[in-house]
Design a protein around this motif. Structure first.
Motif, PDB file in Angstrom:
ATOM      1  N   SER A 123       0.840  -1.198   0.000  1.00 19.38           N
ATOM      2  CA  SER A 123       0.000   0.000   0.000  1.00 19.38           C
ATOM      3  C   SER A 123       0.879   1.254   0.000  1.00 19.38           C
ATOM      4  N   ALA A 124       1.791   1.293  -0.961  1.00 23.13           N
ATOM      5  CA  ALA A 124       2.848   2.303  -0.967  1.00 23.13           C
ATOM      6  C   ALA A 124       2.319   3.702  -1.236  1.00 23.13           C
ATOM      7  N   ARG A 125       3.040   4.670  -0.704  1.00 20.12           N
ATOM      8  CA  ARG A 125       2.836   6.084  -1.029  1.00 20.12           C
ATOM      9  C   ARG A 125       4.172   6.633  -1.508  1.00 20.12           C
ATOM     10  N   LEU A 126       4.230   7.033  -2.767  1.00 18.74           N
ATOM     11  CA  LEU A 126       5.471   7.502  -3.367  1.00 18.74           C
ATOM     12  C   LEU A 126       5.441   9.008  -3.532  1.00 18.74           C
ATOM     13  N   GLY A 127       6.466   9.679  -3.046  1.00 14.92           N
ATOM     14  CA  GLY A 127       6.645  11.084  -3.351  1.00 14.92           C
ATOM     15  C   GLY A 127       7.047  11.251  -4.803  1.00 14.92           C
ATOM     16  N   ALA A 128       7.042  12.493  -5.262  1.00 23.02           N
ATOM     17  CA  ALA A 128       7.309  12.756  -6.673  1.00 23.02           C
ATOM     18  C   ALA A 128       8.687  12.253  -7.104  1.00 23.02           C
ATOM     19  N   SER A 129       9.711  12.494  -6.308  1.00 20.56           N
ATOM     20  CA  SER A 129      11.056  12.076  -6.706  1.00 20.56           C
ATOM     21  C   SER A 129      11.158  10.551  -6.757  1.00 20.56           C
ATOM     22  N   GLN A 130      10.508   9.856  -5.825  1.00 24.77           N
ATOM     23  CA  GLN A 130      10.510   8.392  -5.859  1.00 24.77           C
ATOM     24  C   GLN A 130       9.792   7.885  -7.107  1.00 24.77           C
ATOM     25  N   ALA A 131       8.649   8.486  -7.416  1.00 21.02           N
ATOM     26  CA  ALA A 131       7.894   8.066  -8.595  1.00 21.02           C
ATOM     27  C   ALA A 131       8.686   8.327  -9.873  1.00 21.02           C
ATOM     28  N   LEU A 132       9.433   9.425  -9.914  1.00 25.00           N
ATOM     29  CA  LEU A 132      10.267   9.721 -11.073  1.00 25.00           C
ATOM     30  C   LEU A 132      11.360   8.668 -11.223  1.00 25.00           C
ATOM     31  N   ASP A 133      12.000   8.304 -10.126  1.00 27.31           N
ATOM     32  CA  ASP A 133      13.069   7.313 -10.168  1.00 27.31           C
ATOM     33  C   ASP A 133      12.561   5.957 -10.656  1.00 27.31           C
ATOM     34  N   LEU A 134      11.301   5.639 -10.355  1.00 23.08           N
ATOM     35  CA  LEU A 134      10.730   4.349 -10.746  1.00 23.08           C
ATOM     36  C   LEU A 134      10.162   4.364 -12.160  1.00 23.08           C
ATOM     37  N   GLY A 135      10.187   5.516 -12.815  1.00 18.75           N
ATOM     38  CA  GLY A 135       9.653   5.607 -14.166  1.00 18.75           C
ATOM     39  C   GLY A 135       8.164   5.869 -14.232  1.00 18.75           C
ATOM     40  N   LEU A 136       7.552   6.191 -13.096  1.00 18.01           N
ATOM     41  CA  LEU A 136       6.113   6.465 -13.088  1.00 18.01           C
ATOM     42  C   LEU A 136       5.807   7.904 -13.465  1.00 18.01           C
ATOM     43  N   LEU A 137       6.788   8.783 -13.342  1.00 15.34           N
ATOM     44  CA  LEU A 137       6.670  10.167 -13.788  1.00 15.34           C
ATOM     45  C   LEU A 137       7.708  10.429 -14.867  1.00 15.34           C
ATOM     46  N   ASP A 138       7.394  11.384 -15.734  1.00 13.94           N
ATOM     47  CA  ASP A 138       8.324  11.764 -16.796  1.00 13.94           C
ATOM     48  C   ASP A 138       9.116  13.017 -16.472  1.00 13.94           C
ATOM     49  N   ASP A 139       8.571  13.857 -15.570  1.00 11.87           N
ATOM     50  CA  ASP A 139       9.272  15.091 -15.231  1.00 11.87           C
ATOM     51  C   ASP A 139       8.654  15.681 -13.969  1.00 11.87           C
ATOM     52  N   ILE A 140       9.459  16.467 -13.238  1.00 12.40           N
ATOM     53  CA  ILE A 140       8.988  17.238 -12.091  1.00 12.40           C
ATOM     54  C   ILE A 140       9.300  18.693 -12.388  1.00 12.40           C
ATOM     55  N   VAL A 141       8.286  19.540 -12.260  1.00 10.36           N
ATOM     56  CA  VAL A 141       8.449  20.953 -12.600  1.00 10.36           C
ATOM     57  C   VAL A 141       7.900  21.822 -11.479  1.00 10.36           C
ATOM     58  N   GLU A 142       8.153  23.110 -11.573  1.00 11.32           N
ATOM     59  CA  GLU A 142       7.609  24.048 -10.601  1.00 11.32           C
ATOM     60  C   GLU A 142       6.084  24.155 -10.766  1.00 11.32           C
ATOM     61  N   PRO A 143       5.373  24.435  -9.675  1.00  9.92           N
ATOM     62  CA  PRO A 143       3.897  24.497  -9.773  1.00  9.92           C
ATOM     63  C   PRO A 143       3.393  25.428 -10.872  1.00  9.92           C
ATOM     64  N   ASP A 144       3.993  26.589 -11.017  1.00  9.99           N
ATOM     65  CA  ASP A 144       3.523  27.546 -12.016  1.00  9.99           C
ATOM     66  C   ASP A 144       3.776  27.066 -13.444  1.00  9.99           C
ATOM     67  N   ASP A 145       4.657  26.086 -13.581  1.00  7.92           N
ATOM     68  CA  ASP A 145       5.008  25.588 -14.910  1.00  7.92           C
ATOM     69  C   ASP A 145       4.337  24.265 -15.230  1.00  7.92           C
ATOM     70  N   LEU A 146       3.478  23.774 -14.353  1.00 10.25           N
ATOM     71  CA  LEU A 146       2.918  22.426 -14.538  1.00 10.25           C
ATOM     72  C   LEU A 146       2.098  22.322 -15.822  1.00 10.25           C
ATOM     73  N   ILE A 147       1.092  23.159 -15.959  1.00 10.43           N
ATOM     74  CA  ILE A 147       0.261  23.092 -17.163  1.00 10.43           C
ATOM     75  C   ILE A 147       1.056  23.516 -18.405  1.00 10.43           C
ATOM     76  N   PRO A 148       1.833  24.611 -18.349  1.00 14.18           N
ATOM     77  CA  PRO A 148       2.654  24.945 -19.526  1.00 14.18           C
ATOM     78  C   PRO A 148       3.594  23.816 -19.945  1.00 14.18           C
ATOM     79  N   ALA A 149       4.184  23.102 -18.977  1.00 14.05           N
ATOM     80  CA  ALA A 149       5.090  22.007 -19.330  1.00 14.05           C
ATOM     81  C   ALA A 149       4.337  20.882 -20.033  1.00 14.05           C
TER      82      ALA A 149
END
Length: 260
Positions: free
Chosen positions: A172-198
């Motif tokens: 029943s894992a809970r992964l933070g953004a950096s953990q999810a990125l390392d596992l390949g579940l995320l493609d990028d981490i950006v600043e909040p103001d850049d989320l939709i533009p990215a």
């Protein structure tokens, strides 16, 4: 430009849609409830993904949340009654995945915060996932007697590898953004103001004039046959936990802890 800066084009119960730079941005809009997905919201998401995913109205689709959460997953208060059919609840999630897999344009999750259960599993079925550092993905299902949906039993091993996927679900894992990125579940981490533009920039890169985007989406996505087979296994699993009473007891426990 953030999603809140663009005037809404359409509004469904709990959902808003804008078109920003030729990209449809669908926002789950129940921030006071952490964007928990009602039945109507799940139906609306599938409808909107199909509407804007046919290639005639937008170059791509972005799905995000308003407020602090991407989505808390299924609205458990709707699923708390003794007569609720959890298989029907799961089917409403599964249809979002079906809709995303047949679009002619990219579908991107923009995770602004926590994505719980079915909401995180839904995001796994999209073509890309971009997040802020405040985002997280959580799979509480095993600990509360529920099961995964949205063909997560196919998509999670595909992204993270079979053994790792098993451990994530069983723990029943809970992964933070950096953990999810390392596992390949995320493609990028950006600043909040850049989320939709990215997310919009990614879609623009993938849909340059003359590109064979639609053809490659069909080639690189898993086949609908494989997805439907995974969903069928998941339906059998949810039927088992529903018939045993484990699921209903787990939902009641969660709601009691949240002050139902």
């Amino acid at each position: 430009m953030g999603v809140s800066d663009v005037p809404p084009l359409l509004s469904f119960a709990g959902l808003t849609v804008t078109v920003d730079s030729d990209v449809a941005v669908i926002a789950m809009s129940r921030p006071a409830k952490l964007n928990a997905l009602t039945r109507g919201m799940r139906r609306g998401l599938a409808e909107l993904v199909r509407r804007y995913g046919d290639g005639s109205r937008a170059r791509g689709v972005v799905i995000t949340g308003r407020g602090k959460a991407f989505s808390a997953g299924m609205d458990l208060r709707e699923a708390a009654g003794p007569e609720v059919d959890l298989l029907a609840e799961m089917e409403l999630f599964n249809d979002i995945t079906r809709a995303a897999l047949v679009t002619e344009v990219p579908v991107v999750a923009a995770l602004n915060g926590i994505a719980v259960g079915g909401a995180g599993e839904m995001a796994l079925s999209f073509d890309a996932r971009i997040a802020t550092a405040q985002a997280a993905i959580s799979w509480p299902e095993t600990s509360v007697g529920l099961t995964v949906s949205n063909a997560a039993s196919l998509f999670l091993p595909r992204l993270a590898g079979g053994p790792r996927a098993l451990h994530l679900i069983m723990n029943s894992a809970r992964l933070g953004a950096s953990q999810a990125l390392d596992l390949g579940l995320l493609d990028d981490i950006v600043e909040p103001d850049d989320l939709i533009p990215a997310a919009i920039r990614l879609i623009h890169r993938w849909t340059q004039p003359g590109s064979s985007t639609a053809a490659h989406l069909r080639l690189m996505r898993p086949s609908l046959r494989a997805v439907e087979a995974a969903m069928a296994r998941e339906v059998a699993a949810v039927r088992q936990v529903q018939e045993s009473g484990i699921a209903q007891a787990g939902i009641a426990t969660v709601l009691a802890g949240h002050g139902k």
